[in-house]
Design an enzyme around this catalytic site. Structure first.
Site, PDB file in Angstrom:
ATOM      1  N   CYS A  12       0.843  -1.209   0.000  1.00  0.00           N
ATOM      2  CA  CYS A  12       0.000   0.000   0.000  1.00  0.00           C
ATOM      3  C   CYS A  12       0.869   1.247   0.000  1.00  0.00           C
ATOM      4  O   CYS A  12       0.356   2.356   0.168  1.00  0.00           O
ATOM      5  CB  CYS A  12      -0.957  -0.009   1.196  1.00  0.00           C
ATOM      6  SG  CYS A  12      -0.123  -0.208   2.768  1.00  0.00           S
ATOM      7  N   GLU A  21      -2.300   1.094  -4.401  1.00  0.00           N
ATOM      8  CA  GLU A  21      -2.008  -0.269  -3.943  1.00  0.00           C
ATOM      9  C   GLU A  21      -1.358  -1.000  -5.124  1.00  0.00           C
ATOM     10  O   GLU A  21      -1.867  -0.930  -6.247  1.00  0.00           O
ATOM     11  CB  GLU A  21      -3.342  -0.938  -3.561  1.00  0.00           C
ATOM     12  CG  GLU A  21      -3.227  -2.306  -2.991  1.00  0.00           C
ATOM     13  CD  GLU A  21      -3.198  -2.313  -1.458  1.00  0.00           C
ATOM     14  OE1 GLU A  21      -3.395  -1.247  -0.836  1.00  0.00           O
ATOM     15  OE2 GLU A  21      -2.968  -3.394  -0.906  1.00  0.00           O
TER      16      GLU A  21
END
Ligand SMILES: C[S@@+](CC[C@H](N)C(=O)[O-])C[C@H]1O[C@@H](n2cnc3c(N)ncnc32)[C@H](O)[C@@H]1O
Length: 369
Positions: free
Chosen positions: A327, A361
């Site tokens: 992330c 992400e």
């Protein structure tokens, strides 16, 4: 997505770009960041354009007897009162103003309330009400009425004391490649925020890994088994580890829900697992596990924003395949700089979990030379 708070609410920073422009903004950033690794092509997995968040947290703003939800202002100049947020899933979106109006009329629910965390699944909603006061019996009976009125699960939290009026999880199912997976997602533990993109992430990983029929998978940072359970049918055995006690508890429940019998979930931090596998330290939590009996070829890591620590980074290099879900492009770039000394990048994808924001992400699959 259209939102009346665009340009004022700090939660959406790319509010003035169309979805295609956001995609270009993010892809360009990733191309630039990973250019030195020679990766020029990225797969892209889109999000729904609105109502994509299955969890969301809001502050509560008080003005006399009136309350509203609140977010930090984009100009960082205090709080912005809001009534709704079109990023939230349709059920949360519809509930938000009704719940607010209901609580506004009931002092015992409204007073000292400073935040609400919503968690939804395809069929259920759980709301955690956060208070600066001790929750007494009267609060419980009012809260029970409220839960009944809206058919939701309600939890009260006050100074580290949790008052549950029902289960503290929602029942979710994910559909991936014509299979359905069931999960209990517990309040207070990590869960992927964008359900649709999460389904695509699972599909992407299962489609991209190969040669798994006779080998085993090791997973670090497994949470409640989000990836573990769908991947388990591709491997002989899976060892999945995670630092959080409540996530491991949920993961074991989820393995049972899906009749996944070849997974061992163990509460171990990434650092502890590395020590155990290297034989540097013994753990009672591993007493039923024969670490040397595994034939690990694949390791899956999905760490928090900080990425891999130095020891874990070195440790994962021992595996033939590394599946890295990240992330944070910044820490991913730092970790890849080390991993490409032994592995080549076979696949790279961007998963748009967070439209209208700069967050990205990524998924990378690396293969040993
Ligand atoms: C980004 S989440 C991923 C969870 C899971 N893969 C999923 O998709 O839901 C990261 C997880 O790492 C766990 N975690 C944080 N620090 C850790 C550590 N040092 N060792 C092991 N797990 C850790 C957190 O509790 C969290 O569940």
């Amino acid at each position: 997505m259209n939102c009346e708070y665009f340009g004022k609410c700090g939660s959406c920073t790319l509010y003035d770009l169309s979805y295609e422009e956001q995609k270009k903004f993010k892809s360009d950033y990733i191309k630039e960041t990973f250019d030195t690794f020679g990766v020029r092509e990225f797969e892209w997995r889109s999000s729904k354009k609105s109502h994509y968040r299955s969890r969301a947290e809001f502050m509560i703003y008080h003005e006399g007897d009136n309350i509203s939800y609140a977010m930090h202002r984009l100009d960082k100049n205090g709080k912005l009162p809001i009534i709704n947020c079109p990023k939230t899933d349709e059920k949360i979106y519809e509930l938000m103003p009704k719940l607010l109006a209901y609580m506004e009329k009931r002092e015992i629910l409204r007073k000292n309330l400073f935040g609400i965390e919503f968690l939804s699944s395809k069929d259920e909603i759980l709301a955690a009400l956060l208070y600066h006061k001790k929750l007494e019996y009267l609060w419980e009976s009012e809260a029970k009425e409220c839960a009944k009125e809206f058919r939701i699960k309600l939890i009260g939290r006050s100074k580290n004391v949790k008052t549950s009026l029902s289960d503290d999880f929602v029942r979710e199912y994910l559909d991936v490649k014509e299979k359905r997976y069931f999960y209990n997602i517990h309040e207070g533990s990590f869960s992927q925020p964008n359900r649709g993109v999460n389904e695509q992430m699972i599909e992407w990983i299962t489609d991209r890994i190969s040669d798994t029929k006779k080998v085993d998978l090791l997973e670090l940072y497994c949470g409640h088994g989000n990836f573990t359970i769908p991947l388990s049918s591709l491997f002989v055995n899976v060892l999945a580890t995670e630092i959080s006690k409540s996530s491991i508890y949920a993961a074991k429940q989820n393995a049972t829900l899906n009749a996944a019998q070849n997974i061992s979930f163990v509460r171990l931090s990434a650092e502890e697992l590395t020590q155990a596998i290297r034989g540097e330290r013994e753990f009672k939590r591993l007493k039923d596990i024969e670490l040397l009996s595994y034939n690990f070829t694949h390791v899956l890591v999905d760490p928090p924003r900080a990425g891999l620590d130095e020891v874990s980074r070195e440790f994962v290099k021992k595996f033939q395949y590394i599946v890295y879900i990240s992330c944070s492009p910044k820490t991913l770039e730092r970790d890849l700089r080390e991993l490409i000394k032994t592995h080549k990048i076979a696949h790279f994808a961007l998963f748009d979990q967070f439209p209208y924001t700069q967050h990205i992400e990524s998924g990378v699959i690396l293969e040993n030379f």
